[in-house]
Write an enzyme that holds these catalytic residues in place. Structure first.
Site, PDB file in Angstrom:
ATOM      1  CB  ILE A 191       0.300  -5.784   6.997  1.00 38.11           C
ATOM      2  CG1 ILE A 191      -0.504  -6.958   7.573  1.00 38.11           C
ATOM      3  CG2 ILE A 191       1.395  -6.268   6.068  1.00 38.11           C
ATOM      4  CD1 ILE A 191       0.287  -7.855   8.509  1.00 38.11           C
ATOM      5  CD  GLU A 192       2.924  -1.091  10.116  1.00 37.42           C
ATOM      6  OE1 GLU A 192       2.976  -0.130   9.328  1.00 37.42           O
ATOM      7  OE2 GLU A 192       2.013  -1.247  10.934  1.00 37.42           O
ATOM      8  N   GLY A 193       4.733  -3.810   5.820  1.00 32.03           N
ATOM      9  CA  GLY A 193       5.587  -4.009   4.660  1.00 32.03           C
ATOM     10  C   GLY A 193       5.430  -5.423   4.148  1.00 32.03           C
ATOM     11  NE  ARG A 459       0.080   2.081  11.021  1.00 36.03           N
ATOM     12  CZ  ARG A 459      -0.285   0.948  10.468  1.00 36.03           C
ATOM     13  NH1 ARG A 459       0.389  -0.131  10.650  1.00 36.03           N
ATOM     14  NH2 ARG A 459      -1.346   0.917   9.724  1.00 36.03           N
TER      15      ARG A 459
END
Length: 531
Positions: A191-193, A459
């Site tokens: 999950i990046e954002g 990332r």
């Protein structure tokens, strides 16, 4: 369903062309001739390698022969134990359904989509996936990535999404099965954002459905090394995970700073596994770039990585193995994956060891540190307290474009080869474009490109708070180049690209920093000269 494809693609990469080796292997399997040991999550020599984003192709546009191959290509030996497929990058897309993008192998442009959705039809990969599983490997679907719309508005929506993923990829049934009859072995969270509220409801629903199934399903995650991770921290504490692939790269706590006790923090993750994690048997992996072009920082040669891994295995019982980004990079880098696996297996022998070893290679590899350096086991006694911050980063997911010409620039820490001007026929190759401001920065983790689809990857970074203290007082900023630049503060969290004034000089942060004095031993700041 028909597929269009760029005529510039080399035939070896066409997703609907089954290689002879796979047909032969499946024939042997049908005769019961293929035997493989089942995946064992409790081991300390497992190797997880991400597949799906053609990372090598992102930085080697002209070397198409070494671009990412179909997933079964990477399952012919026993080097890799777990393969997260990257990425499911859209959670709620056309028709309310998710979507995946697997770069040059399967995407919405070239593979067609299921009616009423933006989900590409990748059913031709079913036999590959089943072949990998027959070889004793687990294959999971990784959710998120740089462009992943990762958020839920309620626990009800998150639970319903669990049903969707179960029916599309795991043990459920439905009319939309991107990989056909192949049943994946679990999910991975990258999950990046977005907002990770209610992700516990999503995972709990997957767990609930899996509890009544006839096979085991796994839940893993890939946080950044600063503890706790800005996006996954609360989720990791709320529900049970089987393995955590900590990314020790593109961060100050990366492998390049293994000898710096203020930076390397595997002990923090080990402590989390033993005192906080819902699953007391969760395994912690050292995540590493598989080549110097796979990440902006953190790459070390195979001998160095193996010795770090062996030492951590000897010191921390939560150690589960090594994770690599990604398969295409590893294969092009003298089978970096096999070098790591063979050494971990040699060092295993039924017992753990921290004795230095030398990994044989077929070609030269570069290293940013000594290949036999060791650290005292007392590292585990180092105590740090850490908090989250708002740094942006991400592992990528792929997005598709049809523009005939694109120019992208990158101001991130990705390899120098990622800033390109690309002109192609009917396709653009785009490296990530990120703009660094004083408030935020983007560090690239994984970038991939395809001849027909564009992959971008970076990332997220999270903040950590060190227990070190400083009594230095920052002077007020002066005029000239320092005009409008704030003075450094010991209680302020900084990220790469932030500028401060200190002792009459202008300083620029190289990466995340907290309470690290400009000019101090941490080496966080670049001195831009007197104001």
């Amino acid at each position: 369903m028909g597929r269009t494809r760029s005529p510039s693609w080399p035939s070896v990469l066409k997703p609907d062309m089954s290689p002879l080796w796979l047909a032969s292997a499946l024939s042997a399997l049908s005769l019961g001739a293929l035997q493989a040991a089942a995946y064992d999550n409790s081991r300390s020599d497992n190797l997880a390698v991400y597949w799906g984003q053609n990372s090598y192709g992102a930085t080697h546009l002209s070397d198409s022969a070494n671009w990412q191959k179909s997933i079964g290509y990477y399952c012919q030996d026993d080097s890799i134990d777990a393969i997260p497929i990257a990425f499911l990058n859209v959670f709620q897309g056309t028709g309310g359904y998710p979507s995946i993008n697997l770069a040059n192998i399967c995407n919405t442009d070239d593979s067609g989509v299921f009616p009423g959705t933006s989900m590409p039809n990748c059913t031709f990969l079913a036999s590959d996936i089943e072949y990998c599983q027959s070889r004793g490997k687990i294959v999971t679907i990784s959710l998120g990535g740089a462009t992943g719309a990762a958020s839920f508005s309620s626990a009800t929506q998150a639970t319903a999404f669990g049903d969707t993923i179960w029916n599309m990829f795991l043990g459920g049934t439905g009319s939309i099965r991107p990989f056909g009859g192949a049943v994946l072995d679990g999910i991975d969270l990258d999950i990046e954002g977005g907002n990770t509220v209610y992700f516990d409801s999503f995972i709990n629903r997957i767990r609930q459905l899996a509890s009544g199934a006839g096979k085991q399903y796994y839940v893993t995650a890939a946080p950044q090394c600063p503890y706790p991770d800005a996006y996954l921290g609360t989720v990791l504490n709320a529900v049970g995970f089987d393995a955590v692939y900590v990314q020790f790269y593109n961060n100050w706590c990366g492998l390049q700073n293994y000898d710096n006790i203020w930076a390397w923090d595997f002990s923090s993750w080990d402590t989390w596994a033993k005192t906080v994690a819902v699953n007391p048997n969760v395994k912690i992996y050292i995540g590493a770039p598989a080549s110097s072009t796979a990440a902006g920082s953190g790459y070390v040669d195979s001998t160095t990585l193996v010795n770090i891994a062996l030492e951590q295995r000897g010191n921390y019982s939560s150690f589960g193995g090594v994770m690599l980004w990604d398969a295409s990079q590893a294969y092009a880098n003298n089978r970096y994956d096999a070098q790591i696996k063979n050494a971990l297996r040699i060092g295993s022998g039924g017992t753990t060891t921290s004795n230095p070893v030398t990994v044989p290679t077929t070609g030269a590899t570069s290293s940013t540190r000594s290949s036999t350096s060791t650290r005292a086991s007392t590292t585990s006694s180092t105590t740090t307290s850490r908090s989250s911050s708002t740094i942006t980063s991400a592992r990528t997911s792929s997005t598709t474009t049809r523009a005939s010409s694109t120019t992208k620039t990158s101001t991130t820490t990705k390899p120098a080869t990622t800033s390109k001007t690309s002109t192609t026929t009917k396709a653009t190759t785009t490296t990530k474009a990120t703009t660094t401001t004083r408030a935020t920065t983007t560090t690239t983790r994984r970038s991939t490109t395809t001849a027909r689809s564009t992959s971008t990857s970076s990332r997220r970074t999270t903040a950590t708070t060190s227990t070190r203290t400083s009594t230095s007082t920052a002077p007020a900023s002066t005029g000239g180049a320092c005009s409008g630049i704030s003075a450094w503060g010991s209680s302020t969290t900084y990220v790469g690209g932030n500028q401060v004034t200190y002792n009459g000089h202008l300083w620029t942060a190289k990466w995340w920093s907290y309470n690290d004095v400009p000019g101090g031993p941490a080496g966080v700041w670049t001195d831009n000269g007197a104001c």
